[in-house]
Design a protein around this motif. Structure first.
Motif, PDB file in Angstrom:
ATOM      1  N   TRP A  86     -26.403   6.110 -26.821  1.00  0.00           N
ATOM      2  CA  TRP A  86     -25.159   5.360 -26.718  1.00  0.00           C
ATOM      3  C   TRP A  86     -25.444   3.985 -26.112  1.00  0.00           C
ATOM      4  CZ3 TRP A  86     -20.697   7.637 -28.521  1.00  0.00           C
ATOM      5  CH2 TRP A  86     -20.730   9.028 -28.716  1.00  0.00           C
ATOM      6  N   ARG A  87     -25.043   2.933 -26.840  1.00  0.00           N
ATOM      7  CA  ARG A  87     -25.213   1.565 -26.347  1.00  0.00           C
ATOM      8  C   ARG A  87     -23.989   1.153 -25.535  1.00  0.00           C
ATOM      9  NH1 ARG A  87     -24.093  -3.847 -27.296  1.00  0.00           N
ATOM     10  NH2 ARG A  87     -25.894  -5.230 -26.935  1.00  0.00           N
ATOM     11  N   ASN A  88     -24.246   0.660 -24.332  1.00  0.00           N
ATOM     12  CA  ASN A  88     -23.183   0.154 -23.472  1.00  0.00           C
ATOM     13  C   ASN A  88     -22.780  -1.234 -23.980  1.00  0.00           C
ATOM     14  OD1 ASN A  88     -21.585  -0.856 -21.347  1.00  0.00           O
ATOM     15  ND2 ASN A  88     -22.821   0.177 -19.786  1.00  0.00           N
ATOM     16  N   GLU A  89     -21.531  -1.373 -24.387  1.00  0.00           N
ATOM     17  CA  GLU A  89     -21.050  -2.631 -24.953  1.00  0.00           C
ATOM     18  C   GLU A  89     -20.674  -3.653 -23.891  1.00  0.00           C
ATOM     19  OE1 GLU A  89     -20.475  -2.659 -29.049  1.00  0.00           O
ATOM     20  OE2 GLU A  89     -22.255  -2.092 -27.915  1.00  0.00           O
ATOM     21  N   GLY A  90     -20.686  -3.254 -22.611  1.00  0.00           N
ATOM     22  CA  GLY A  90     -20.399  -4.184 -21.540  1.00  0.00           C
ATOM     23  C   GLY A  90     -18.928  -4.413 -21.268  1.00  0.00           C
ATOM     24  N   ASP A  91     -18.058  -3.729 -22.008  1.00  0.00           N
ATOM     25  CA  ASP A  91     -16.606  -3.881 -21.825  1.00  0.00           C
ATOM     26  C   ASP A  91     -15.932  -2.569 -21.459  1.00  0.00           C
ATOM     27  OD1 ASP A  91     -16.843  -2.480 -24.178  1.00  0.00           O
ATOM     28  OD2 ASP A  91     -15.748  -3.923 -25.423  1.00  0.00           O
ATOM     29  N   GLY A  92     -16.724  -1.629 -20.947  1.00  0.00           N
ATOM     30  CA  GLY A  92     -16.192  -0.313 -20.603  1.00  0.00           C
ATOM     31  C   GLY A  92     -16.296   0.704 -21.708  1.00  0.00           C
ATOM     32  N   THR A  93     -16.872   0.314 -22.846  1.00  0.00           N
ATOM     33  CA  THR A  93     -17.014   1.242 -23.965  1.00  0.00           C
ATOM     34  C   THR A  93     -18.485   1.395 -24.336  1.00  0.00           C
ATOM     35  OG1 THR A  93     -16.829  -0.428 -25.716  1.00  0.00           O
ATOM     36  CG2 THR A  93     -14.763   0.522 -24.846  1.00  0.00           C
ATOM     37  N   PHE A  94     -18.759   2.491 -25.035  1.00  0.00           N
ATOM     38  CA  PHE A  94     -20.099   2.778 -25.557  1.00  0.00           C
ATOM     39  C   PHE A  94     -20.003   2.967 -27.069  1.00  0.00           C
ATOM     40  CE2 PHE A  94     -20.486   3.744 -21.140  1.00  0.00           C
ATOM     41  CZ  PHE A  94     -21.823   3.632 -20.804  1.00  0.00           C
ATOM     42  N   ARG A  95     -21.108   2.636 -27.758  1.00  0.00           N
ATOM     43  CA  ARG A  95     -21.169   2.811 -29.206  1.00  0.00           C
ATOM     44  C   ARG A  95     -22.368   3.681 -29.549  1.00  0.00           C
ATOM     45  NH1 ARG A  95     -23.618  -0.662 -33.044  1.00  0.00           N
ATOM     46  NH2 ARG A  95     -23.850  -2.224 -31.387  1.00  0.00           N
ATOM     47  N   ASN A  96     -22.143   4.673 -30.407  1.00  0.00           N
ATOM     48  CA  ASN A  96     -23.239   5.559 -30.820  1.00  0.00           C
ATOM     49  C   ASN A  96     -24.158   4.801 -31.772  1.00  0.00           C
ATOM     50  OD1 ASN A  96     -24.896   7.586 -31.910  1.00  0.00           O
ATOM     51  ND2 ASN A  96     -23.314   9.141 -31.585  1.00  0.00           N
ATOM     52  N   VAL A  97     -25.404   4.538 -31.325  1.00  0.00           N
ATOM     53  CA  VAL A  97     -26.361   3.782 -32.134  1.00  0.00           C
ATOM     54  C   VAL A  97     -27.558   4.650 -32.514  1.00  0.00           C
ATOM     55  CG1 VAL A  97     -25.657   1.562 -31.169  1.00  0.00           C
ATOM     56  CG2 VAL A  97     -27.486   2.866 -30.055  1.00  0.00           C
ATOM     57  N   THR A  98     -27.392   5.966 -32.463  1.00  0.00           N
ATOM     58  CA  THR A  98     -28.507   6.879 -32.699  1.00  0.00           C
ATOM     59  C   THR A  98     -29.183   6.605 -34.040  1.00  0.00           C
ATOM     60  OG1 THR A  98     -27.236   8.541 -31.468  1.00  0.00           O
ATOM     61  CG2 THR A  98     -29.177   9.298 -32.655  1.00  0.00           C
ATOM     62  N   GLN A  99     -28.413   6.557 -35.094  1.00  0.00           N
ATOM     63  CA  GLN A  99     -28.984   6.379 -36.425  1.00  0.00           C
ATOM     64  C   GLN A  99     -29.615   4.995 -36.578  1.00  0.00           C
ATOM     65  OE1 GLN A  99     -29.111   8.606 -39.011  1.00  0.00           O
ATOM     66  NE2 GLN A  99     -28.172  10.248 -37.805  1.00  0.00           N
ATOM     67  N   GLN A 100     -28.901   3.960 -36.208  1.00  0.00           N
ATOM     68  CA  GLN A 100     -29.431   2.621 -36.427  1.00  0.00           C
ATOM     69  C   GLN A 100     -30.628   2.322 -35.544  1.00  0.00           C
ATOM     70  OE1 GLN A 100     -25.618   0.731 -35.208  1.00  0.00           O
ATOM     71  NE2 GLN A 100     -26.903  -0.705 -34.068  1.00  0.00           N
ATOM     72  N   ALA A 101     -30.728   3.015 -34.399  1.00  0.00           N
ATOM     73  CA  ALA A 101     -31.891   2.846 -33.537  1.00  0.00           C
ATOM     74  C   ALA A 101     -33.109   3.600 -34.039  1.00  0.00           C
ATOM     75  CB  ALA A 101     -31.559   3.297 -32.117  1.00  0.00           C
TER      76      ALA A 101
END
Length: 558
Positions: A220-235
């Motif tokens: 999970w990438r921390n977006e810096g605005d209180g949210t996270f984005r699942n980047v498992t596949q793209q990573a």
């Protein structure tokens, strides 16, 4: 550079906590004090197990500063008493009081969601100066933000951190160098609760990981605005075959390839370990086998569980230890100049003592302040075995194993020290989680152990001899602990390396302050930090026996 004296002089080795029950002084060993400090004890009436597999894997315990008063608090991830269908239970935040005891924060602490607990990750995800909390469960995980006073709010949905796989270990680390902590969650298996397993006598028994397909880990990438984005596949943090996903149990995030970028090591039960090497620009490649940590020295997979990282041979490069099932050895992988790792298990002496034990939580620590990294391992079987002498007469009797403490004799060669271990080796339980940190503020590393019966044990370190010295280093970046930073100290003509790691061990989280034993050196010449973004800074030396705080940008750039 700012400093804070957090303990009395080294000659006053142990703090007397006035409001606690008096304890008989026992120097030169680890002493269990949890019973007098308000931590939960074993329940002799614990009901018989239902052989529901998540019962046998739980282990979450974390040491962290939760409420802003400067001392270490505890969070305990628990399992409900055995029942089918499985129940749910409240996880517990224990706040340390001025007298050294612990108080259950209860509903006021905000950990209100019940679950079937497994592990946790702790870190400051919003750079506001306090620690947030991610709890893994068999079932939906929960993410809490901290108001700085030890009150937590469920932010799972608003943060986008919704994961319903069977989560085990998790760790925060800044893998993309943007100044915010990202999250890696190790998931275990796609468990079928209807499946029943038996031992050779056809008695019900806990299933093993090979009975099920693996579950996918999540980055999970921390977006810096209180949210996270699942980047498992793209990573690229995936394996090519769906059914060949790793059975994740241990995880650690730090630069293991010495290229200045944070890597991710994952210990997989009964499958090859993964070393996700950071390629930059958000991409990772699994180089575990190629770099010598995916398999044992014979090219075989093993029951990989807990993970410890530290420099055990004094070459200023991080080494890896992975704990294993009985009839397997806990594997010690030493870093080389390449950088690849070599299996040093047999040469280290560890192989003489671990074949009859099932290791889970683990950690490197300098327990006697002699300057090298020793090792603590907690044990507990996953399948029924003949009871060890003195095993308690409870359901877990046939799963109990003693814990182990190993002294580093130099050059990554270890000796089992049972008398030195004291209560840590004498107490018998089916143990899983292990968290390390200076709980009582006296400058040495104490141990907290979580057991399958929901009990906790706190082992106070009474080992350092008078005249030995120490240093605690808190490394800060963006207003928070610089998780994954690597710190070296120059003292008495010798350089030593240790890491600022919270997420490691098994399903647990440690005090992120870096601890050094300095032996007879009452001062140090310099500190150098490899920050998670790959930059290096050098800081001036000073007196020992205190906590030093280093802030990124305030040192001399190297």
């Amino acid at each position: 550079m700012s400093v804070r004296v957090s303990a009395p002089p080294a000659a006053l080795l142990f703090v007397v906590l006035g409001a606690c029950a008096p304890e008989e002084p026992r120097e030169g060993q680890f002493v269990e004090v949890g019973a007098s400090r308000g931590l939960p004890r074993p329940d002799p009436a614990w009901p018989a197990g239902t052989y529901f597999m998540p019962e046998i894997m739980q282990g979450g315990v974390g040491l962290f500063e939760a409420d802003g008063d400067g001392d270490l608090d505890l969070v305990h991830v628990r399992i409900p008493p055995p029942a089918l269908p499985p129940g749910r239970i409240r996880h517990v935040l224990y706040l340390q009081q001025a007298d050294g005891s612990f108080r259950d924060a209860g509903p006021e602490g905000g950990l209100l969601e019940e679950g079937f607990g497994q592990g946790l990750a702790i870190g400051d995800t919003d750079n506001d100066g306090d620690n947030d909390l991610y709890l893994t469960n068999y079932g939906p995980d929960v993410f809490y933000t901290n108001d700085g006073r030890g009150r937590f709010t469920n932010a799972t949905a608003t943060a986008g951190l919704e994961d319903s796989w069977w989560g085990t270990s998790a760790a925060f680390g800044d893998v993309d160098g943007d100044g915010f902590l990202d999250l890696y969650v190790a998931n275990y298996v796609r468990y079928d609760p209807e499946k029943r397993c038996t031992d050779p006598s056809e008695r019900s028994e806990y299933c093993g990981p090979r009975s099920f397909h693996g579950a996918p880990d999540q980055l999970w990438r921390n977006e810096g605005d209180g949210t996270f984005r699942n980047v498992t596949q793209q990573a690229g943090v995936v394996l090519p075959q769906d059914d060949a996903r790793g059975h994740g149990l241990g995880v650690v995030i730090t630069d293991l390839t010495r290229d200045g970028r944070a890597d991710i090591f994952v210990a997989n039960d009964a499958q090859a370990n993964q070393l996700w090497v950071n390629q930059g620009e958000g991409r990772f490649e699994d180089e575990g086998v190629a770099r010598g940590v995916g398999l044992n020295r014979h090219g075989q997979t093993e029951a990989n569980m807990g993970v410890a990282v530290g420099d055990v041979d004094g070459d200023l490069a991080p080494d890896l230890l992975v704990t294993h099932l009985w009839e397997e050895h806990n594997r010690l992988f030493l870093a080389t100049k390449s950088p690849v790792f070599r299996d040093f298990t047999v040469e280290s002496g560890l192989a003489k003592h671990d074949l009859e034990r099932t290791g889970f939580g683990c950690g490197f620590l300098d327990f006697d302040h002699d300057g090298d990294q020793d090792l603590a391992v907690v044990n507990g079987a996953v399948r029924r075995r003949p009871p060890v002498p003195g095993a308690p007469d409870t359901f877990w009797r046939e799963y109990v194993e003693p814990n182990q403490l190993f002294e580093n004799l130099g050059g990554a060669r270890f000796e089992l020290v049972e008398a030195t271990a004291g209560d840590f080796a004498r107490d018998l339980a089916a143990s899983r989680g292990l968290a390390l940190g200076d709980v009582d503020g006296d400058g040495d590393v104490d141990l907290v152990v979580a057991n399958l019966d929901n009990s906790l044990q706190l082992y106070e370190n009474r080992l350092p001899a008078a005249g030995t010295h120490w240093l605690l280093v808190r490394v800060l970046t963006h207003g928070r602990d610089a998780l994954g930073a690597q710190v070296s100290v120059q003292a008495g003509g010798t350089a030593r390396l240790a890491l600022a790691l919270a997420g490691s061990s098994y399903c647990s989280s440690n005090d992120p302050r870096v601890h050094f034993g300095l032996g007879a050196s009452a001062s140090y010449e310099a500190l150098e930090v490899l920050w998670p973004d790959g930059t290096r800074e050098r800081f001036a030396g000073g007196a020992a026996d205190r906590e030093v705080r280093l802030v990124q940008g305030e040192g001399e750039r190297r």
